[in-house]
Design a protein around this motif. Sequence first.
Motif, short mmCIF file in Angstrom:
data_model
loop_
_atom_site.label_atom_id
_atom_site.label_comp_id
_atom_site.label_asym_id
_atom_site.label_seq_id
_atom_site.Cartn_x
_atom_site.Cartn_y
_atom_site.Cartn_z
N LEU A 199 0.83 -1.21 0.00
CA LEU A 199 0.00 0.00 0.00
C LEU A 199 0.86 1.26 0.00
CD1 LEU A 199 -2.83 -0.96 2.52
CD2 LEU A 199 -3.10 -0.49 0.07
N LYS A 200 1.91 1.24 0.81
CA LYS A 200 2.80 2.40 0.86
C LYS A 200 3.48 2.61 -0.49
CE LYS A 200 3.87 2.44 5.78
NZ LYS A 200 4.90 2.18 6.79
N ALA A 201 3.91 1.53 -1.11
CA ALA A 201 4.59 1.63 -2.41
C ALA A 201 3.63 2.17 -3.46
CB ALA A 201 5.13 0.27 -2.83
N ALA A 202 2.38 1.72 -3.43
CA ALA A 202 1.40 2.18 -4.41
C ALA A 202 1.12 3.66 -4.25
CB ALA A 202 0.10 1.38 -4.28
N LYS A 203 1.11 4.14 -3.01
CA LYS A 203 0.83 5.55 -2.75
C LYS A 203 2.00 6.44 -3.13
CE LYS A 203 -2.20 4.68 1.19
NZ LYS A 203 -2.31 4.75 2.64
N SER A 204 3.23 5.92 -3.04
CA SER A 204 4.38 6.78 -3.24
C SER A 204 5.19 6.42 -4.49
CB SER A 204 5.29 6.69 -2.01
OG SER A 204 5.78 5.38 -1.88
N GLU A 205 4.55 5.88 -5.48
CA GLU A 205 5.25 5.51 -6.72
C GLU A 205 5.80 6.78 -7.39
OE1 GLU A 205 6.85 3.01 -9.35
OE2 GLU A 205 5.62 2.34 -7.67
N PRO A 206 7.12 6.84 -7.58
CA PRO A 206 7.72 8.03 -8.20
C PRO A 206 7.21 8.23 -9.64
CG PRO A 206 9.41 6.52 -7.39
CD PRO A 206 8.11 5.83 -7.26
N GLN A 207 7.06 9.49 -10.00
CA GLN A 207 6.60 9.83 -11.34
C GLN A 207 7.58 10.75 -12.06
OE1 GLN A 207 3.80 8.40 -12.66
NE2 GLN A 207 3.73 7.27 -10.74
N ARG A 208 8.21 11.64 -11.30
CA ARG A 208 9.12 12.63 -11.90
C ARG A 208 10.57 12.24 -11.59
NH1 ARG A 208 5.93 16.23 -8.70
NH2 ARG A 208 7.88 16.85 -7.78
N ALA A 209 11.48 12.77 -12.36
CA ALA A 209 12.91 12.44 -12.22
C ALA A 209 13.39 12.68 -10.79
CB ALA A 209 13.74 13.25 -13.21
N GLU A 210 13.06 13.83 -10.21
CA GLU A 210 13.54 14.12 -8.87
C GLU A 210 12.97 13.17 -7.83
OE1 GLU A 210 10.26 17.14 -9.80
OE2 GLU A 210 12.07 16.48 -10.80
N GLU A 211 11.74 12.65 -8.06
CA GLU A 211 11.16 11.67 -7.14
C GLU A 211 11.92 10.34 -7.24
OE1 GLU A 211 7.15 11.67 -8.55
OE2 GLU A 211 6.53 13.27 -7.18
N PHE A 212 12.26 9.93 -8.47
CA PHE A 212 13.04 8.71 -8.65
C PHE A 212 14.40 8.86 -7.98
CE2 PHE A 212 10.10 7.77 -12.15
CZ PHE A 212 9.85 6.41 -11.91
N VAL A 213 15.05 10.00 -8.20
CA VAL A 213 16.37 10.24 -7.61
C VAL A 213 16.27 10.21 -6.09
CG1 VAL A 213 18.17 12.00 -7.27
CG2 VAL A 213 17.32 11.50 -9.57
N SER A 214 15.26 10.84 -5.54
CA SER A 214 15.09 10.87 -4.09
C SER A 214 14.89 9.48 -3.52
CB SER A 214 13.90 11.77 -3.75
OG SER A 214 13.63 11.72 -2.38
N GLU A 215 14.01 8.70 -4.14
CA GLU A 215 13.72 7.35 -3.64
C GLU A 215 14.93 6.42 -3.79
OE1 GLU A 215 11.42 4.25 -1.90
OE2 GLU A 215 11.44 6.43 -1.80
#
Length: 188
Positions: free
Chosen positions: A25-41
């Motif tokens: 559930l947590k993964a589904a809610k916080s799935e990265p979409q933008r480059a900076e989100e991917f980098v952060s995760e």
Amino acid sequence: MSRRLKLDAPPPPVLIEGDARVHALKAAKSEPQRAEEFVSEISRLWSRAQGAFLEIGQLLIRAKDVLPHGEYMAAVEAELPFSARTAYQLREAARWAMSGLVPMERLPGAYSTIYLLSTLEPPLLQEAEQDGLIRPELKRAELIEWRRRKGRGDDGRDERRARLDQLRRQRARLEEEIARLEAELEHP
């Protein structure tokens, strides 16, 4: 007619923090979409991985100290998902990181890079520090290239000295292991 309360359906299950469904559930809610989100995760996970590598190294050190002679190598070679060489590097990287020569927050993210730093003689480590090389984003290839450049200035003596010291430490460990095995064979 009975006056008991009847449930149409069972109550929803209680989700426990460690439950795989909670993680999903947590993964589904916080799935990265933008480059900076991917980098952060990815950076967050990489940081966790670094801590895990150092913990693995500490456990390997403890296992080597605690397990009866022969059991450690048998476990490493037969049971662990990495080679004896990797186990050695993980142990040495953890040992060096725990020495406190470099604050944990400044250590590189990869155990193999930390291991290479651990092979530097103190004067060369000081040079690396002065050159701004010791930092979390240091890559192994960058450190190797820096060592090559430094080696050219002194005919590679520092690098050869470091390798010689490393081999002497390995030989001492091997001689100790041979002596223990010989003693075990003489007195079963």
